[in-house]
Design an enzyme around this catalytic site. Structure first.
Site, mmCIF file in Angstrom:
data_model
loop_
_atom_site.group_PDB
_atom_site.id
_atom_site.type_symbol
_atom_site.label_atom_id
_atom_site.label_comp_id
_atom_site.label_asym_id
_atom_site.label_seq_id
_atom_site.Cartn_x
_atom_site.Cartn_y
_atom_site.Cartn_z
ATOM 1 N N ASP A 133 -89.511 3.630 -15.586
ATOM 2 C CA ASP A 133 -88.905 4.843 -16.146
ATOM 3 C C ASP A 133 -88.734 4.743 -17.659
ATOM 4 O O ASP A 133 -88.759 5.763 -18.354
ATOM 5 C CB ASP A 133 -87.566 5.137 -15.462
ATOM 6 C CG ASP A 133 -87.754 5.802 -14.105
ATOM 7 O OD1 ASP A 133 -88.707 6.593 -13.960
ATOM 8 O OD2 ASP A 133 -86.952 5.530 -13.199
ATOM 9 N N GLY B 104 -75.335 -8.335 -13.897
ATOM 10 C CA GLY B 104 -75.602 -7.522 -12.721
ATOM 11 C C GLY B 104 -74.396 -7.442 -11.821
ATOM 12 O O GLY B 104 -73.292 -7.842 -12.195
ATOM 13 N N CYS C 145 -89.283 3.703 -2.524
ATOM 14 C CA CYS C 145 -88.910 4.992 -3.108
ATOM 15 C C CYS C 145 -88.873 6.084 -2.055
ATOM 16 O O CYS C 145 -88.374 7.182 -2.319
ATOM 17 C CB CYS C 145 -89.856 5.374 -4.235
ATOM 18 S SG CYS C 145 -89.503 4.499 -5.764
HETATM 19 CO CO CO Z 1 -89.454 8.086 -12.930
HETATM 20 CO CO CO Z 2 -86.685 6.520 -11.356
#
Ligand code: CO
Ligand code: CO
Ligand code: CO
Length: 344
Positions: A89, A136, A16
């Site tokens: 998420d 995908g 990230c």
């Molecule tokens: Co998030």
């Molecule tokens: Co995210």
């Protein structure tokens, strides 16, 4: 599994930490024409974890995607972490993931066995989440990239946005910080094996059990702490909610090994980007530079940040600790003050 070419050597920035800064994105999208659809309950303008689209009174779609370059050398583990991070998420909205699509970019020199292990890691986590990989898309490119697009469901009356914290709420963080610092230092072989195993386990852990506890309590607001670091995501929660978040830094859980490394300057580029983005909303007081660096450190597959009524918080925390033993109270929400975030 060890492979010939070290996966993280193929990546210019890890996990990230590769996320583009929040401010950059918002200004790029200004002025575009978009349709207004009242069924889109949470859209891009909300800077939330996922979008939410109402289907009927009790059902809404939750959609999100996340992908990044290798954060570890073991392809199976990389697949697990990337999938856990993408699924997170949906959990952060209080939802349950149902379908996932693989998103994959492969350099020509990556061996077939490595690719298979990577995908096996993704399938493993999606299976654990009770969801299904339905397809995908794969392309060739200079750096490996892997992640998922995920679709889930949530009851729109019970969805959790990152913009609904209320004055008087307690704040809980469920996973310790320091992942960005430790994965950056790991590239220089400065992190002992047992510490690596601990952070690998943490990054591969789904936020599923945390979500299941959370939806049994009257949680007002939630977000997962990922690329923008604790302070970047806290700023979004504070601004979205129109409140100030007070963070007691002595109570924020972090991996102790990250402290010395951060002090030595092992900070991922994302930590500087996060500081640039959020700093103007943060009153840092006498909090040390090293502590601040950890609070800006980009997390990969990090924990959830919850805002909930003080009266519920102790019960919720006790239940959370069964799934996330390092979950902790880290502060509270107050009426909006001079700054969005106050560190103490
Ligand atoms: Co998030
Ligand atoms: Co995210
Ligand atoms: Co949310």
């Amino acid at each position: 599994m060890e492979t010939g070419v070290k996966l993280t050597k193929l990546a210019s920035c890890a996990g990230c930490g590769a996320k583009v800064g929040a401010g950059t994105l918002a200004s790029m999208l200004e002025g575009f024409r978009t349709h207004k659809d009242p069924r889109l309950l949470v859209g891009y303008d909300k800077s939330d974890d996922a979008c939410v689209y109402q289907l009927d009174e009790s059902t809404a779609l939750v959609q999100t995607t996340d992908f990044f370059p290798p954060i570890v050398d073991d392809p199976f583990l990389y697949g697990q972490i990337a999938a856990a991070n993408a699924l997170s998420d949906v959990y952060a909205m209080g939802g349950e993931p149902r379908l996932a699509l693989n998103i994959l970019c492969l350099p020509e020199q990556m061996e077939e066995d490595t690719v298979r292990e990577l995908l096996r890691g993704g399938y493993d986590k999606v299976y654990e989440a009770g969801a299904v990989i339905a397809g995908g898309h794969t392309i060739h490119g200079a750096e490996p990239i892997y992640g998922l697009a995920v679709t889930g469901f949530v009851d729109p009356r019970r969805m959790l946005t990152n913009s609904a914290a209320r004055p008087g709420d307690a704040l809980i963080l469920t996973k310790p910080l320091g992942i960005g610092v430790l994965t950056t230092a790991a590239k220089a072989d400065l992190v002992p094996e047992p510490v690596l195993r601990r952070i690998h386990r943490q990054m591969a852990a789904l936020n599923r059990a945390t979500r299941d506890v959370m939806v049994r309590h009257d949680v007002h607001s939630c977000t997962d702490v990922t690329g923008f670091g604790l302070l970047g995501h806290s700023l979004e929660m504070a601004q979205g909610s129109g409140c100030t978040l007070r963070i007691r830094t002595a109570d924020v859980p972090f991996h102790p090994e990250a402290w010395e490394l951060a002090d030595m300057g092992f900070l991922p580029a994302g930590a500087y980007r996060n500081r640039d983005y959020a700093e103007c909303g943060v009153e840092a007081g006498a909090v040390s530079r090293t502590m601040q660096d950890l609070l800006y450190d980009p997390q990969t597959s990090g924990g959830l940040l919850l805002a909930l009524p003080m009266e519920e918080a102790a019960d919720c925390l006790r239940e959370l600790r069964a799934a996330a033993p390092e979950a902790a109270f880290i502060g509270c929400v107050t009426e909006r003050g001079e700054n969005w975030i106050v560190l103490e």
